[in-house]
Design a protein around this motif. Structure first.
Motif, PDB file in Angstrom:
ATOM      1  N   CYS A 158     -13.884  -0.762   9.216  1.00 23.35           N
ATOM      2  CA  CYS A 158     -13.686   0.601   9.747  1.00 23.35           C
ATOM      3  C   CYS A 158     -12.453   1.220   9.101  1.00 23.35           C
ATOM      4  CB  CYS A 158     -13.506   0.541  11.263  1.00 23.35           C
ATOM      5  SG  CYS A 158     -14.881  -0.207  12.144  1.00 23.35           S
ATOM      6  N   ILE A 178     -11.974  -4.803  10.434  1.00 21.23           N
ATOM      7  CA  ILE A 178     -10.942  -4.385   9.470  1.00 21.23           C
ATOM      8  C   ILE A 178     -10.645  -2.902   9.702  1.00 21.23           C
ATOM      9  CG2 ILE A 178     -10.303  -4.261   7.034  1.00 21.23           C
ATOM     10  CD1 ILE A 178     -12.519  -6.338   6.498  1.00 21.23           C
ATOM     11  N   MET A 195       0.856  -1.198   0.000  1.00 25.06           N
ATOM     12  CA  MET A 195       0.000   0.000   0.000  1.00 25.06           C
ATOM     13  C   MET A 195       0.893   1.248   0.000  1.00 25.06           C
ATOM     14  SD  MET A 195      -2.781   1.100   2.905  1.00 25.06           S
ATOM     15  CE  MET A 195      -3.823  -0.313   2.635  1.00 25.06           C
ATOM     16  N   GLY A 222      -5.525  16.286  14.999  1.00 25.48           N
ATOM     17  CA  GLY A 222      -5.133  17.384  15.872  1.00 25.48           C
ATOM     18  C   GLY A 222      -5.278  17.064  17.357  1.00 25.48           C
TER      19      GLY A 222
HETATM   20  C1  LIG Z   1      -4.971  15.883   9.800  1.00 27.15           C
HETATM   21  C2  LIG Z   1      -6.227  15.522  10.510  1.00 27.15           C
HETATM   22  C3  LIG Z   1      -6.627  16.253  11.615  1.00 27.15           C
HETATM   23  C4  LIG Z   1      -7.776  15.888  12.328  1.00 27.15           C
HETATM   24  N1  LIG Z   1      -8.061  16.542  13.486  1.00 27.15           N
HETATM   25  C5  LIG Z   1      -9.064  16.083  14.261  1.00 27.15           C
HETATM   26  C6  LIG Z   1      -9.265  16.628  15.567  1.00 27.15           C
HETATM   27  O1  LIG Z   1      -8.510  17.486  16.037  1.00 27.15           O
HETATM   28  N2  LIG Z   1     -10.316  16.152  16.304  1.00 27.15           N
HETATM   29  C7  LIG Z   1     -11.138  15.173  15.848  1.00 27.15           C
HETATM   30  O2  LIG Z   1     -12.067  14.782  16.553  1.00 27.15           O
HETATM   31  N3  LIG Z   1     -10.948  14.605  14.622  1.00 27.15           N
HETATM   32  C8  LIG Z   1      -9.929  15.018  13.842  1.00 27.15           C
HETATM   33  N4  LIG Z   1      -9.686  14.421  12.635  1.00 27.15           N
HETATM   34  C9  LIG Z   1     -10.555  13.307  12.215  1.00 27.15           C
HETATM   35  C10 LIG Z   1     -10.186  11.990  12.929  1.00 27.15           C
HETATM   36  O3  LIG Z   1      -8.807  11.806  12.935  1.00 27.15           O
HETATM   37  C11 LIG Z   1     -10.854  10.815  12.211  1.00 27.15           C
HETATM   38  O4  LIG Z   1     -12.241  11.064  12.119  1.00 27.15           O
HETATM   39  C12 LIG Z   1     -10.668   9.493  12.920  1.00 27.15           C
HETATM   40  O5  LIG Z   1      -9.344   9.267  13.285  1.00 27.15           O
HETATM   41  C13 LIG Z   1     -11.149   8.369  12.025  1.00 27.15           C
HETATM   42  O6  LIG Z   1     -10.944   7.160  12.704  1.00 27.15           O
HETATM   43  P1  LIG Z   1     -11.282   5.803  11.986  1.00 27.15           P
HETATM   44  O7  LIG Z   1     -10.984   4.692  12.929  1.00 27.15           O
HETATM   45  O8  LIG Z   1     -12.663   5.838  11.455  1.00 27.15           O
HETATM   46  O9  LIG Z   1     -10.307   5.752  10.709  1.00 27.15           O
HETATM   47  P2  LIG Z   1      -8.710   5.707  10.616  1.00 27.15           P
HETATM   48  O10 LIG Z   1      -8.063   6.153  11.860  1.00 27.15           O
HETATM   49  O11 LIG Z   1      -8.336   6.431   9.367  1.00 27.15           O
HETATM   50  O12 LIG Z   1      -8.391   4.173  10.477  1.00 27.15           O
HETATM   51  C14 LIG Z   1      -8.606   3.446   9.299  1.00 27.15           C
HETATM   52  C15 LIG Z   1      -7.583   2.322   9.292  1.00 27.15           C
HETATM   53  O13 LIG Z   1      -7.935   1.357   8.296  1.00 27.15           O
HETATM   54  C16 LIG Z   1      -6.741   0.800   7.822  1.00 27.15           C
HETATM   55  N5  LIG Z   1      -7.022   0.130   6.542  1.00 27.15           N
HETATM   56  C17 LIG Z   1      -7.388   0.689   5.371  1.00 27.15           C
HETATM   57  N6  LIG Z   1      -7.558  -0.263   4.427  1.00 27.15           N
HETATM   58  C18 LIG Z   1      -7.290  -1.460   5.018  1.00 27.15           C
HETATM   59  C19 LIG Z   1      -7.296  -2.814   4.557  1.00 27.15           C
HETATM   60  N7  LIG Z   1      -7.596  -3.133   3.292  1.00 27.15           N
HETATM   61  N8  LIG Z   1      -6.970  -3.803   5.433  1.00 27.15           N
HETATM   62  C20 LIG Z   1      -6.666  -3.501   6.738  1.00 27.15           C
HETATM   63  N9  LIG Z   1      -6.653  -2.227   7.217  1.00 27.15           N
HETATM   64  C21 LIG Z   1      -6.959  -1.218   6.364  1.00 27.15           C
HETATM   65  C22 LIG Z   1      -5.795   1.982   7.677  1.00 27.15           C
HETATM   66  O14 LIG Z   1      -4.444   1.592   7.663  1.00 27.15           O
HETATM   67  C23 LIG Z   1      -6.165   2.798   8.920  1.00 27.15           C
HETATM   68  O15 LIG Z   1      -5.283   2.556  10.017  1.00 27.15           O
HETATM   69  C24 LIG Z   1      -8.571  14.785  11.885  1.00 27.15           C
HETATM   70  C25 LIG Z   1      -8.192  14.062  10.755  1.00 27.15           C
HETATM   71  C26 LIG Z   1      -7.027  14.406  10.079  1.00 27.15           C
HETATM   72  C27 LIG Z   1      -6.626  13.582   8.901  1.00 27.15           C
END
Ligand SMILES: Cc1cc2nc3c(=O)[nH]c(=O)nc-3n(C[C@H](O)[C@H](O)[C@H](O)COP(=O)(O)OP(=O)(O)OC[C@H]3O[C@@H](n4cnc5c(N)ncnc54)[C@H](O)[C@@H]3O)c2cc1C
Length: 431
Positions: free
Chosen positions: A238, A36, A1, A73
């Protein structure tokens, strides 16, 4: 990836608590629940399933916290883009109140889990200030204070002077203080969730990218890049903004945009006490919002939009560096030590979407600037639904995977919208 942004040199990786070993999947596994993605949503789902006695495995392509959860952040902000009255007007009395209750407590979930599992996560909970950049922003602040106060939140309107005093910049017209907000070290929190999930019996495998999900009788066969498979009764995906093309059409249900950040070197005590001296975090009312805070080592962090393409030089962060020195002239001689970014998945209604393309295959996608609390809370809800089949435990209805019409042109459209927003936002220019 392909790695869109380096995680290793980023601030959070440099100051995070050590990661639990999460070796790649080395055997074929038969289990009840397969999650996932190892971000907040996936890890919280696994933790809550394991807490309730379920057998669960997490497959993460890189390492827990590699996605948005290790790059954000670290501002913990409750609520949704929509305010209490909007939620009730859109969803009706009963569902609207249920959603309101969910949205109001997302920040509590984060701080409760940190306390419950005694996670080694630097955190503070002194509130979130939404700074108003214009008269329109001030009107929004007033509306939010009125509406949240009706629901028992000790929200407070801040005058222009008090805002300047609390933020350490005169760039804003006023704002409001939401005492429920706070800050965490985001990668440490992801690692803390992973540790907590493992302590409850969950298995977590990093470096294990899922390549295919196929129904096989009563179970799903989840294939991985290494050739090992997991056969699970239920799959909870997820992967959020990093979803890729694992599920046809899913990527077309959102637009992934970049959010960028910079961090200064640790500030001297003299400068530090002039910026956010009461421990709050802040983001503003611009459509292309700016968000800023001090971290636990006394660095000033500033976040905002990034380019659509992947970054190719430090110049891609130059707009944020200019904002830092314009808003906080006291740091103009302090070097910028870190530049990084990540992807955010924008759905058309700015809400998380839950899909279930086949019974037992549940997908959570969509993140906004409140994903720290929101996706932690979503994990708890998804775990409840996966274990019981009771959709009332979900804050949002399950919806079909409906690609955004003309998705391929959305980026072009978004670029135009962003140019327009920049014009409308005025004030501190990011370019
Ligand atoms: C720069 C930035 C600043 C932000 N600031 C804030 C903030 O200050 N406060 C706040 O509340 N939110 C903030 N957010 C939003 C917040 O970070 C996200 O909403 C949250 O982290 C999403 O979590 P998640 O578990 O849904 O996804 P993610 O944390 O993105 O996790 C998804 C995971 O899936 C994995 N993945 C993808 N495809 C596959 C596959 N085929 N097989 C296995 N694994 C896979 C990836 O490697 C990744 O680790 C910010 C986001 C960014 C990018």
């Amino acid at each position: 990836m392909a790695e869109p942004f380096p995680l290793a040199p980023a601030l959070w990786a440099a100051t995070a608590t050590p990661a639990l070993p999460t070796p790649a999947l080395a055997d074929d596994v038969e289990i009840d629940f397969c999650v996932i993605g190892g971000g907040y949503a996936g890890l919280s789902t696994a933790l809550h399933i394991a807490e309730a006695g379920g057998h669960v495995i997490v497959l993460e392509a890189r390492e827990p916290g590699w996605g948005g959860s290790g790059r954000n952040g670290g501002q913990v902000i409750p609520g949704l883009k929509y305010d209490p009255d909007d939620m009730i007007a859109t969803y009706g009395e009963e569902k609207g109140h249920k959603l309101l209750q969910f949205a109001a407590t997302t920040a509590d979930k984060v701080f409760d889990l940190i306390a419950k599992y005694e996670m080694d996560v630097p955190h503070v909970r002194e509130g979130w200030i939404q700074a108003a950049h214009s008269d329109e922003g001030l009107a929004l602040a007033k509306k939010r204070v009125t509406q949240w106060s009706k629901h028992g939140v000790a929200a407070r309107l801040l005058s222009k002077e008090e805002t300047a005093d609390r933020l350490g910049t005169t760039s804003y017209e006023g704002g409001w203080l939401d005492p429920r907000g706070g800050a965490i070290q985001p990668l440490s929190y992801a690692r803390g969730l992973a540790r907590a999930a493992v302590s409850q019996g969950a298995r977590i495998h990093g470096e294990t990218a899922v390549t295919d999900i196929t129904r096989e009788g009563e179970r799903f066969r989840v294939s991985t890049a290494q050739g090992k498979t997991v056969r699970a009764k239920k799959v909870i995906m997820c992967t959020n903004a990093y979803a890729g093309d694992l599920v046809p059409g899913l990527r077309q249900t959102f637009v992934d945009v970049n959010s960028f950040q910079v961090a200064t070197a640790p500030l001297s005590d003299n400068i530090r006490k002039t910026i956010l001296p009461y421990g709050q975090v802040s983001s503003d009312t611009r459509k292309l919002l700016l968000y800023f805070r001090l971290d636990h080592t006394g660095r000033l962090l500033m976040g905002g939009r990034g380019p659509f393409r992947e970054p190719n030089s430090e110049d891609d962060w130059a707009h944020l560096v200019r904002v830092v020195t314009k808003m906080f002239p006291q740091v103009k001689d302090v070097p910028i030590n870190y530049r990084w970014g990540g992807r955010v998945a924008l759905t058309q209604d700015f809400l998380p979407h839950i899909h279930e393309p086949e019974q037992g295959f549940i997908i959570d996608v969509g993140c906004l600037g409140r994903g720290v609390g929101l996706q932690t809370a979503m994990g708890q809800a998804l775990a409840g639904y996966a274990m019981s089949g009771n959709a009332d435990l979900l804050p949002f209805p399950i919806r079909p995977i409906d690609p955004i019409p003309f998705h391929m042109f959305r980026r072009v459209g978004l670029a135009a919208i962003i140019a327009w927003y920049r014009f409308q936002d005025g004030g501190v220019k990011q370019t």
